[in-house]
Motif scaffolding. Structure first.
Motif, PDB file in Angstrom:
ATOM      1  N   ALA A 352      40.952  35.184  40.174  1.00  0.00           N
ATOM      2  CA  ALA A 352      42.102  35.623  39.389  1.00  0.00           C
ATOM      3  C   ALA A 352      43.336  35.697  40.282  1.00  0.00           C
ATOM      4  CB  ALA A 352      41.816  36.981  38.760  1.00  0.00           C
ATOM      5  N   ARG A 443      36.792  38.406  39.085  1.00  0.00           N
ATOM      6  CA  ARG A 443      37.649  38.523  37.888  1.00  0.00           C
ATOM      7  C   ARG A 443      38.417  37.240  37.590  1.00  0.00           C
ATOM      8  NH1 ARG A 443      40.310  44.495  39.053  1.00  0.00           N
ATOM      9  NH2 ARG A 443      38.359  45.661  38.973  1.00  0.00           N
ATOM     10  N   SER A 444      37.698  36.136  37.475  1.00  0.00           N
ATOM     11  CA  SER A 444      38.375  34.855  37.174  1.00  0.00           C
ATOM     12  C   SER A 444      38.557  34.695  35.668  1.00  0.00           C
ATOM     13  CB  SER A 444      37.540  33.704  37.719  1.00  0.00           C
ATOM     14  OG  SER A 444      36.239  33.717  37.159  1.00  0.00           O
TER      15      SER A 444
END
Length: 444
Positions: A352, A443-444
């Motif tokens: 992210a 957290r992609s």
């Protein structure tokens, strides 16, 4: 005495093995005392909780039932304070206080008795205290019975050779009777071998008693920490509130840094540039050569101002990180380090953007520490993905001694990573080498 490794005091060496020391150590006697005190405390708590709850429920047909229930919960919370203190003193179990009662204030901003009772009845922690008061009694009876039996049997049998003479001297029996028909016939522990075997069995029970106490108190630890401490949700809320404060403070500090850099750097240089151009304009007709020289100097100032603005923009968020990702950005960062840095980035895809930026600035700050404080001749940066987390590791062969003590740069970096559920682990013994590992969510 400090250990040779620099990690703390050297462990104490004992001549007597741990299994033989355990019955005489303070921990065993503290846990035994805890089990002995648990029964009277459980009787008081159980009696109070059941009596007050029954009285409150019975009075619910009137208005008095509600405040009685509130008093019952408040009393259970007060008893919980005593239980946490007892666990802290005897079990060395430090349980935080539960979340406070949230009182909904009236429109005038003041809370009254009704608001207090309502907050008490809505508090999940208060009802957990009641549950502890109810559950603690049966377990306390069991723990007390087992502990006192083990203690009495173990020590009495161990010391039997010292007092077995009481039976033939003051009773009509030669020793402890294991079984008999009631007419004086039976099996007695009176011979030297039987007395010795009784002592040996007692010794085994005494040696096993600390582990029995520890097993019994383990259940008490679970009850105290699970029912008398803060709930998992409340702890998470407190953690998120703390993390939010850290994020806000970090953002404010970054804004102040950017403002200071603009004011003291590019802005001051542009003001000086404007003044120089004004002077050059005035001298353009009178002294063209001097004016041209001043314009040339102003041109150099423009280049410096542009370079400072680029450096400032790179400090906010480097363009290479946005355009090409973490690998090239870290390579460019390593090229500006004062020591040679080997960069290895093994990521299947980009994380992210927010996490990518935090990872970049984490490595940036760690490499700055290497340049300023480590006295290293080389360093390395490794980045990889592991089980949904991005791992960063910065190593150097410097003098070591880095730590996360309060007030240090690593302490601030730890707080920043903690705000996004990250972890920072520092391994830096005196003399080096230093290995600092950071872990961030993907957290992609």
């Amino acid at each position: 005495m400090a250990s040779a490794t620099g990690y703390g005091p050297e462990p104490r060496s004992y001549v007597v093995p741990a299994g033989l020391r355990a019955p005489f150590e303070a921990r065993a006697w503290r846990e035994f005392l805890y089990l002995m005190l648990s029964l009277p405390m459980a009787i008081v708590s159980f009696t109070y909780a059941v009596t007050m709850l029954a009285l409150g429920v019975g009075l619910l047909i009137t208005f008095l039932g509600v405040p009685v229930l509130g008093a019952a919960l408040a009393g259970c919370r007060a008893l919980g304070v005593v239980e946490r203190a007892r666990a802290r003193a005897l079990l060395r179990l430090d349980v935080a206080d539960p979340e406070p009662v949230r009182i909904r204030n009236r429109k005038d901003g003041r809370g009254g008795p009704i608001a207090w009772v309502g907050g008490m009845l809505r508090s999940g922690a208060s009802w957990r205290h009641v549950l502890y008061a109810v559950l603690s009694l049966p377990w306390a009876v069991f723990g007390f019975g087992v502990a006192i039996t083990v203690w009495a049997c173990g020590w009495s049998m161990l010391t039997y050779p010292l007092w077995h003479w009481v039976f033939p001297s003051y009773t009509d029996t030669p020793g402890i009777q294991l079984y008999g028909d009631g007419n004086g016939d039976g099996f007695y522990l009176d011979s030297a071998f039987e007395v010795a075997m009784t002592c040996a069995v007692g010794a085994l029970i005494v040696l096993a008693s600390p582990w029995i106490y520890r097993l019994l108190t383990q259940v008490d630890r679970l009850l105290v920490s699970g029912l008398l401490g803060p709930s998992v949700l409340a702890s998470r809320v407190v953690e998120l509130e703390s993390d939010r404060g850290t994020v806000v403070d970090t953002a404010a500090a970054d804004l102040r840094r950017i403002e200071r850099d603009l004011h003291d750097g590019a802005q001051a240089r542009l003001v000086a540039l404007a003044m120089d151009l004004g002077l050059a304009k005035e001298k353009l007709r009178e002294d063209p050569e001097a004016a041209a020289k001043m314009v040339d100097e102003a041109h150099g100032e423009v280049k410096l101002a542009l370079q400072e603005l680029r450096d400032l923009a790179r400090g906010i968020h480097p363009a290479i990180l946005t355009d090409r990702g973490l690998g090239p950005a870290l390579s460019a960062l390593a090229a500006r380090c004062a020591v040679p840095v080997n960069v290895v980035v093994d990521l299947p895809e980009r994380p992210a953007p927010a996490i990518e930026g935090i990872a970049y600035f984490t490595v940036s700050e760690l490499l700055q520490n290497v340049s300023k404080h480590s006295r290293a001749s080389r360093a390395g940066v490794d980045v990889w993905r592991s089980d949904g987390r991005i791992m960063l590791q910065v190593t150097d062969d410097g003098q070591g001694g880095a730590g996360t003590a309060t007030g240090s740069g690593l302490a601030g970096l730890t707080e920043r990573l903690d705000a996004v559920d990250g972890i920072l682990v520092v391994d830096s013994p005196p003399g080096g080498p230093t290995t600092i590992t950071a872990e961030l969510p993907w957290r992609s």
